[in-house]
Design a protein around this motif. Structure first.
Motif, PDB file in Angstrom:
ATOM      1  N   ALA A   1     -98.083  -6.190 -40.805  1.00 23.75           N
ATOM      2  CA  ALA A   1     -98.028  -6.219 -42.269  1.00 23.75           C
ATOM      3  C   ALA A   1     -97.880  -7.635 -42.824  1.00 23.75           C
ATOM      4  O   ALA A   1     -96.834  -8.031 -43.329  1.00 23.75           O
TER       5      ALA A   1
ATOM      6  N   TYR B 223     -92.491   3.322 -39.923  1.00 31.69           N
ATOM      7  CA  TYR B 223     -92.451   1.923 -39.459  1.00 31.69           C
ATOM      8  C   TYR B 223     -91.586   1.859 -38.188  1.00 31.69           C
ATOM      9  O   TYR B 223     -90.404   2.219 -38.215  1.00 31.69           O
TER      10      TYR B 223
ATOM     11  N   ASP C 280     -83.348 -10.465 -43.380  1.00 35.27           N
ATOM     12  CA  ASP C 280     -84.539  -9.646 -43.599  1.00 35.27           C
ATOM     13  C   ASP C 280     -84.100  -8.200 -43.792  1.00 35.27           C
ATOM     14  O   ASP C 280     -82.916  -7.864 -43.625  1.00 35.27           O
ATOM     15  N   VAL C 281     -85.043  -7.377 -44.166  1.00 33.07           N
ATOM     16  CA  VAL C 281     -84.687  -5.996 -44.527  1.00 33.07           C
ATOM     17  C   VAL C 281     -84.118  -5.235 -43.327  1.00 33.07           C
ATOM     18  O   VAL C 281     -83.115  -4.529 -43.451  1.00 33.07           O
ATOM     19  N   MET C 282     -84.742  -5.385 -42.170  1.00 33.57           N
ATOM     20  CA  MET C 282     -84.249  -4.594 -41.038  1.00 33.57           C
ATOM     21  C   MET C 282     -82.890  -5.095 -40.569  1.00 33.57           C
ATOM     22  O   MET C 282     -82.062  -4.320 -40.095  1.00 33.57           O
TER      23      MET C 282
ATOM     24  N   ASP D  94     -85.042   1.682 -47.967  1.00 32.53           N
ATOM     25  CA  ASP D  94     -85.854   0.490 -47.723  1.00 32.53           C
ATOM     26  C   ASP D  94     -86.961   0.466 -48.773  1.00 32.53           C
ATOM     27  O   ASP D  94     -87.876   1.285 -48.731  1.00 32.53           O
TER      28      ASP D  94
ATOM     29  N   CYS E  36     -87.597   5.488 -46.535  1.00 35.53           N
ATOM     30  CA  CYS E  36     -88.568   4.407 -46.715  1.00 35.53           C
ATOM     31  C   CYS E  36     -89.397   4.719 -47.956  1.00 35.53           C
ATOM     32  O   CYS E  36     -90.198   5.648 -47.939  1.00 35.53           O
TER      33      CYS E  36
ATOM     34  N   LYS F  75     -87.697 -15.404 -44.083  1.00 40.59           N
ATOM     35  CA  LYS F  75     -86.381 -14.798 -43.818  1.00 40.59           C
ATOM     36  C   LYS F  75     -85.411 -14.839 -44.989  1.00 40.59           C
ATOM     37  O   LYS F  75     -84.427 -15.606 -45.002  1.00 40.59           O
TER      38      LYS F  75
ATOM     39  N   ASN G 241     -93.992   3.402 -45.473  1.00 41.32           N
ATOM     40  CA  ASN G 241     -94.903   2.809 -44.495  1.00 41.32           C
ATOM     41  C   ASN G 241     -94.861   3.705 -43.270  1.00 41.32           C
ATOM     42  O   ASN G 241     -93.773   3.877 -42.712  1.00 41.32           O
TER      43      ASN G 241
ATOM     44  N   SER H 154     -90.746 -10.488 -49.523  1.00 35.48           N
ATOM     45  CA  SER H 154     -91.540 -10.896 -48.357  1.00 35.48           C
ATOM     46  C   SER H 154     -92.880 -10.196 -48.233  1.00 35.48           C
ATOM     47  O   SER H 154     -93.837 -10.790 -47.738  1.00 35.48           O
ATOM     48  N   LYS H 155     -92.986  -8.923 -48.652  1.00 37.20           N
ATOM     49  CA  LYS H 155     -94.284  -8.239 -48.540  1.00 37.20           C
ATOM     50  C   LYS H 155     -95.177  -8.604 -49.718  1.00 37.20           C
ATOM     51  O   LYS H 155     -96.333  -8.956 -49.542  1.00 37.20           O
TER      52      LYS H 155
ATOM     53  N   ILE I 198     -88.890  -2.296 -49.568  1.00 33.17           N
ATOM     54  CA  ILE I 198     -89.545  -3.603 -49.396  1.00 33.17           C
ATOM     55  C   ILE I 198     -90.936  -3.630 -50.030  1.00 33.17           C
ATOM     56  O   ILE I 198     -91.383  -4.668 -50.499  1.00 33.17           O
ATOM     57  N   HIS I 199     -91.621  -2.475 -50.065  1.00 33.62           N
ATOM     58  CA  HIS I 199     -92.980  -2.448 -50.618  1.00 33.62           C
ATOM     59  C   HIS I 199     -93.005  -2.150 -52.118  1.00 33.62           C
ATOM     60  O   HIS I 199     -94.082  -2.044 -52.709  1.00 33.62           O
TER      61      HIS I 199
ATOM     62  N   PHE J 284     -87.728   1.596 -37.550  1.00 30.36           N
ATOM     63  CA  PHE J 284     -86.804   2.647 -37.997  1.00 30.36           C
ATOM     64  C   PHE J 284     -86.259   3.434 -36.793  1.00 30.36           C
ATOM     65  O   PHE J 284     -85.186   4.025 -36.882  1.00 30.36           O
TER      66      PHE J 284
END
Ligand SMILES: Cc1ncc(COP(=O)(O)O)c(C=O)c1O
Length: 377
Positions: A32, A115, A89-91, A194, A162, A237, A166, A228-229, A196-197, A118
């Motif tokens: 991604a 993803y 970062d997200v994770m 999450d 999510c 980061k 994703n 970040s996405k 992020i998108h 996960f």
């Protein structure tokens, strides 16, 4: 049109994972990352940081305010900046939220296909995965609310959601999320969302922050997101954790110090001044998801594709093609085009492949052409 006209030779000079893992005869459409140039405000912020020699330890500084203002404009979400913490970062934020708010051995519900981290990240912090797969809903996908309720009734008290999802590209509706929050409330479940998108929700869909449904019900939630996405800066980061629960008062200093300072500067610039770039990215992705629909219908009969509601990842059902248990491997070997392997998103998904459309129309056409050639043999 900077996004419509990308130069493959220039992209091949990139050293990030997408363009450097496979040999030069392979066209990458897997991890991604997008192929677009950086947003001008992000480039400027990075250049200025280099000029200042400003590469020391990060301090939250302007980030919470910049993010909060963006969330207000983009989603109508009002956040107290004191509840925003930076994480690398997200994770990593997911791992930290699990460590801070759940016990070792706790059951964590996820929804495959999903993803791959996960599965891996909760396992790495010694939590147990409980998979409640999404259900097929006609041509699309939906949350299995009965399945979620069964998992919570059986003892799971943490749900890693999510949204946007994703790989299936769903931006869950307010009604769907309200139903999730109702069940979470009944069982006292913590929801780690999450998002992020989220900035990349495409025309026709809306991003509903989980906080919209958790807060009125008093459901504990943690939302993770990042520039970040949407602005394509995953390697820098910097992500944001929004504590939507009184149970999380702070995030350890050591975590905040692990953020990349260039990521912090880039994120502030993206959230403040990255609106025009984001609009261009969304317009390009909107064109690409329609183009992929046309190309699949014409060039890849047998592949089932449903346009994503958000972001640039597409989930292709290849089960009618008879390619064995790893269609992505066949596309790679015969077509020299790299997709992500379906089974990494959950064992039942071996017949799928994930295709990244965060590129120009010309490159997307070439990707599909390589897939067509792989099938023609
Ligand atoms: C849903 C989702 N979460 C998290 C990540 C990774 O984010 P980060 O690099 O901030 O951990 C990705 C990357 O593709 C993603 O799609």
């Amino acid at each position: 049109m900077p996004f419509g006209d990308l130069d493959v030779a220039a992209l091949r000079k990139r050293r990030s994972a997408k363009w450097s893992v496979y040999p030069p005869d392979v066209l990458p459409a897997w991890v991604a990352e997008m192929d677009f140039p950086l947003a001008e405000p992000v480039r400027a912020a990075l250049h200025e940081a280099v000029e200042r020699g400003d590469a020391g330890y990060p301090r939250e500084g302007e980030l919470p305010d910049a993010f909060v203002a963006f969330a207000q404009r983009a989603f109508g979400w009002t956040i107290d900046p004191a509840r925003v913490f930076m994480v690398p970062d997200v994770m990593d934020g997911v791992a930290k939220a699990l460590e801070l708010l759940t016990e070792r051995g706790a059951q964590v519900v996820i929804n495959s296909p999903i993803y791959p981290p996960f599965f891996a990240v909760p396992a790495a912090v010694e939590r147990r995965i409980v998979d409640v797969p999404l259900r097929r809903d006609g041509e699309g996908w939906a949350l299995d609310l009965d399945g979620l309720e069964r998992a919570f009734a059986a003892g799971a008290r943490t749900y890693l959601l999510c949204n946007p999802h994703n790989p299936v590209g769903r931006a869950f509706t307010r009604a769907e999320l309200e139903a999730v929050a109702d069940v979470a409330k009944r069982y006292g479940v913590l929801v780690i969302s999450d998002e992020i998108h989220a900035p990349l929700v495409l025309p026709g869909a809306t991003h509903v922050p989980f906080a919209f449904v958790s807060e009125p019900r008093g459901v504990d939630a943690v939302v993770l997101t990042s520039a970040s996405k949407a602005w394509n800066i995953a390697g820098l980061k910097c992500a944001q954790l929004v504590a939507c629960t009184p149970r999380l008062k702070t995030v350890p200093r050591s975590v905040r110090y692990s953020v990349g300072i260039f990521g912090l500067f880039a994120s502030v610039a993206a959230f403040r001044d990255g609106g025009p770039y984001l609009a261009e990215v969304i317009a390009q992705l909107d064109r690409n998801r329609a183009l992929l629909g046309e190309l699949v219908a014409r060039e890849l009969p047998g592949v089932r594709y449903r346009a994503p509601e958000a972001s640039y990842l597409t989930w292709l059902d290849c089960s009618a093609l008879g390619l064995g248990d790893d269609p992505a491997a066949v596309f790679l070997e015969r077509g020299k085009v790299a997709l992500s392997r379906g089974r990494d998103f959950g064992a039942a998904n071996a017949q799928y492949a994930r295709l990244n459309i965060g590129t120009s129309e010309a490159i997307l056409r070439e990707v599909v052409d390589r897939m067509r050639r792989a099938l023609a043999r």
